[in-house]
Enzyme design. Structure first.
Site, mmCIF file in Angstrom:
data_model
loop_
_atom_site.group_PDB
_atom_site.id
_atom_site.type_symbol
_atom_site.label_atom_id
_atom_site.label_comp_id
_atom_site.label_asym_id
_atom_site.label_seq_id
_atom_site.Cartn_x
_atom_site.Cartn_y
_atom_site.Cartn_z
ATOM 1 N N TRP A 32 12.831 -26.754 -17.290
ATOM 2 C CA TRP A 32 12.250 -26.278 -18.313
ATOM 3 C C TRP A 32 12.263 -24.498 -17.889
ATOM 4 O O TRP A 32 11.898 -24.190 -19.294
ATOM 5 C CB TRP A 32 10.473 -26.374 -18.477
ATOM 6 N N LYS A 33 12.435 -23.856 -17.683
ATOM 7 C CA LYS A 33 12.337 -22.971 -17.756
ATOM 8 C C LYS A 33 11.373 -21.397 -18.643
ATOM 9 O O LYS A 33 10.776 -22.702 -17.970
ATOM 10 C CB LYS A 33 14.142 -22.363 -18.220
ATOM 11 N N GLU A 89 19.276 -17.658 -12.282
ATOM 12 C CA GLU A 89 19.112 -16.260 -13.301
ATOM 13 C C GLU A 89 18.246 -15.328 -12.801
ATOM 14 O O GLU A 89 18.042 -14.549 -12.868
ATOM 15 C CB GLU A 89 18.402 -16.906 -14.610
ATOM 16 N N GLY A 134 18.825 -27.975 -17.628
ATOM 17 C CA GLY A 134 17.888 -27.388 -18.441
ATOM 18 C C GLY A 134 17.726 -27.908 -19.559
ATOM 19 O O GLY A 134 17.084 -28.947 -20.216
ATOM 20 N N GLY A 135 18.797 -27.359 -20.656
ATOM 21 C CA GLY A 135 18.415 -27.838 -22.388
ATOM 22 C C GLY A 135 17.838 -29.195 -22.198
ATOM 23 O O GLY A 135 17.173 -29.046 -22.680
HETATM 24 P P1 13P Z 1 21.732 -26.012 -19.035
HETATM 25 O O1 13P Z 1 21.411 -27.634 -18.467
HETATM 26 O O2 13P Z 1 21.132 -25.700 -19.474
HETATM 27 O O3 13P Z 1 22.966 -25.759 -18.435
HETATM 28 O O4 13P Z 1 20.862 -25.348 -17.629
HETATM 29 C C1 13P Z 1 21.570 -25.822 -16.457
HETATM 30 C C2 13P Z 1 20.560 -25.319 -14.956
HETATM 31 O O5 13P Z 1 20.048 -23.448 -15.005
HETATM 32 C C3 13P Z 1 19.412 -25.777 -14.828
HETATM 33 O O6 13P Z 1 18.411 -24.985 -13.646
#
Ligand code: 13P
Length: 249
Positions: free
Chosen positions: A10-11, A96, A233-234
């Site tokens: 979920w960041k 990240e 992620g998204g």
């Molecule tokens: P996205 O699916 O938003 O590209 O992100 C991938 C990710 O960094 C999962 O850790």
């Protein structure tokens, strides 16, 4: 057959109320695949998420942790703290973290050891940048990331390791590695593992793909023989999309 895993990172998204709403949505979804499902909310919501999901098949995991047991590391969180709120798995080495928080190979190896010493499981991330791929160095970069982060481990530790290949150029960009590019890298990773350890380890270690996985492309990516799931992620921020990916196996 290797474990199949879909994990949602979920960041830095979702406060407590939003976490509640998304978890309620996740609980309404129907799971039709055998994939293990994990979600990684932010630290402040881990205990709440753990309690809300403890009677479900969804595991709550952490996005990061510090390598020290405890002490003067303002703002950091230890393995023991994660364990104490029900978390048994941690994502380490996300690009990240490497790019924005200067996490080095040396720090990551220490974090891996700290997690394993505390009986936690690790989803270890790595992946090349666009320049590496353009210059044809992508395999070399990935090999050095996994060697530096993981290859000091004894064979018996590998039961606790999941690998996650996330090409930096495909994260949050909408640009996905083609299923062939993912397969090629995953097979390469397995061959590097094969050369360093006894064969069982390369065969059984799950390797996830991450980078713009969506309901529309998950099935094709997951159909590749060396792709054992995804780090999302998204698309993990919408319960229906996330479960469409979980069910893409
Ligand atoms: P996205 O699916 O938003 O590209 O992100 C991938 C990710 O960094 C999962 O850790």
């Amino acid at each position: 057959m290797r474990r199949q895993i879909v994990a949602g990172n979920w960041k830095m998204n979702n406060n407590l109320t939003e976490t509640d709403i998304l978890i309620a949505d996740l609980k309404r979804q129907n799971k039709t695949s055998n994939a293990e499902v994990k979600i990684a909310p932010t630290y402040t919501n881990l205990w709440h998420a753990y309690q809300a999901l403890r009677l479900t098949e969804i595991e709550v995991i952490a996005q990061n942790m510090h390598f020290a047991e405890k002490g003067a590391y303002t703002g950091e969180v230890s393995a023991d703290m994660l364990q104490s709120v029900g978390v048994k798995t941690v994502i380490l080495g996300h690009s990240e973290r490497r790019a924005y928080f200067n996490e080095t190979a040396e720090m990551l190896a220490k974090k891996v050891d700290a997690a394993l010493d505390n009986d936690m499981n690790v989803i270890f991330c790595f992946g090349e940048e666009l320049d590496d791929r353009k210059s044809g160095n992508h395999q070399q970069v990935v090999e050095s990331q996994i060697r530096n982060g993981l290859f000091h481990l004894e064979e018996d530790k590998w039961d606790s390791i999941v690998m996650a290949y996330e090409p930096v150029w495909a994260i949050g960009t909408g640009e996905t590695a083609t299923p062939e590019q993912a397969q090629e890298m995953h097979a390469f990773i397995r061959s590097v593992l094969q050369s360093a350890y006894k064969p069982g380890i390369a065969e059984k270690t799950p390797i996830l793909y991450g980078g713009s996985v969506k309901p529309g492309n998950a099935e094709e990516i997951f159909s590749k023989p060396d792709v054992d799931g995804g780090l999302i992620g998204g698309a993990a921020l919408k319960a229906e999309d996330f479960f469409a990916i979980v069910n893409a196996f």
